[in-house]
Structures are given as C-alpha cells and as structure tokens.
Design a protein around this motif. Sequence first.
Motif, PDB file in Angstrom:
ATOM      1  N   ILE A 137       1.971   1.887  -3.517  1.00  0.00           N
ATOM      2  CA  ILE A 137       0.873   2.464  -4.303  1.00  0.00           C
ATOM      3  C   ILE A 137       0.776   3.960  -4.030  1.00  0.00           C
ATOM      4  CG2 ILE A 137      -1.651   2.547  -4.554  1.00  0.00           C
ATOM      5  CD1 ILE A 137      -1.630  -0.505  -4.106  1.00  0.00           C
ATOM      6  N   SER A 168      -5.636   3.060  -0.165  1.00  0.00           N
ATOM      7  CA  SER A 168      -4.382   2.470   0.306  1.00  0.00           C
ATOM      8  C   SER A 168      -4.025   2.995   1.695  1.00  0.00           C
ATOM      9  CB  SER A 168      -3.241   2.772  -0.664  1.00  0.00           C
ATOM     10  OG  SER A 168      -3.448   2.095  -1.874  1.00  0.00           O
ATOM     11  N   ASN A 186       0.819  -1.210   0.000  1.00  0.00           N
ATOM     12  CA  ASN A 186       0.000   0.000   0.000  1.00  0.00           C
ATOM     13  C   ASN A 186       0.853   1.258   0.000  1.00  0.00           C
ATOM     14  OD1 ASN A 186      -2.831  -0.771  -0.031  1.00  0.00           O
ATOM     15  ND2 ASN A 186      -2.393  -1.785   1.898  1.00  0.00           N
ATOM     16  N   ASP A 219      -6.293   1.297   4.114  1.00  0.00           N
ATOM     17  CA  ASP A 219      -5.882  -0.101   4.317  1.00  0.00           C
ATOM     18  C   ASP A 219      -4.686  -0.201   5.261  1.00  0.00           C
ATOM     19  OD1 ASP A 219      -7.865  -1.278   2.835  1.00  0.00           O
ATOM     20  OD2 ASP A 219      -6.669  -1.434   1.004  1.00  0.00           O
TER      21      ASP A 219
END
Length: 158
Positions: free
Chosen positions: A39, A61, A36, A64
Amino acid sequence: MEIREFILLGLSEEVLLQPLLFWFFLFMYLVTFIGNLLIILAIITNSHLHTPMYFFLFNLSFSDICFTSTTIPKMLWNIKTQSQVITYEGCIIQMYFFMLFGILDNILLTVMAYDRYVAICHPLQYLIIMNPKFCDLLLLTSWLVSVLDSLLHGLMIL
C-alpha cells in the motif's frame, strides 16, 4: 524486592502445537507487513494517489506496520526459543510503543473519517478545507496526542 523480568504464559503449553503457532503467526505477520508495505509503495509511486485520503492511508499503513512489529517478533522469538521471559524494561518499552501505535491507528481512522465527511458533505470546498498544510497539521496532532497519551499511561504504570 525489585522486579527484573516477567514470565509470559503464552498461548499454549502444548509442545506439539508450538511449531504450528509459530508458522501461523509468522505467516499472518508477513501478510500484514507485506500488504501494508505494498500500500505504501503504491501510494508513493502513483502520483494520482497523492491526495489527502491516500496521505492518511499511507500513514495508517506505516502505523500498522509499526503496531504489529511491536509485539509479534518478540512472540515469535519466545515461541522459537521456548523462552517465557521479558525484562521489566522490555515490557515497559513494548507497552509504550503498543499503546502509541494503537492510539495513532485510532486517531488516524478518525481523521480519515473526517476527510470523507468533508468530501461528501462539502465537495466544492474539499480542496480548500483539506489542503496539504491542514493535512500535515492533522497528522502532526495525531502523532502528538498519541505520544503524549501513551507517555502518560506509561508513566502512570511506572
């Protein structure tokens, strides 16, 4: 009688299995966290990815990372120290943030689905509909609904 802590049963009482569980969950947590984070970094550094879809993916992200960081570090700590307790306050706080980021994930996925719907069904009006102001409003609404819903659930449990 006042409850001050809860006893966590854990995944297994087997002593030989504890190190395996610790390393497995640590590996999975690091993969999730680093994935994440990559990203997020890719979206920040590449100006071609500054579109509504990637704006929401960036926030998903981040959510998360926060979602997994709510429970996994405490679980790893408990496995490593062989501790099976969590304080009442710690449990309430963990539950609140778990619900907050879980709800936020679901709402952001819904917003991303709406973004794709607009892109597919109204391609010529996409940039007009999904303007930065509207995207910010969708994100703010997502956060607000998540905070209020998890607060409501937390207060009901208290």
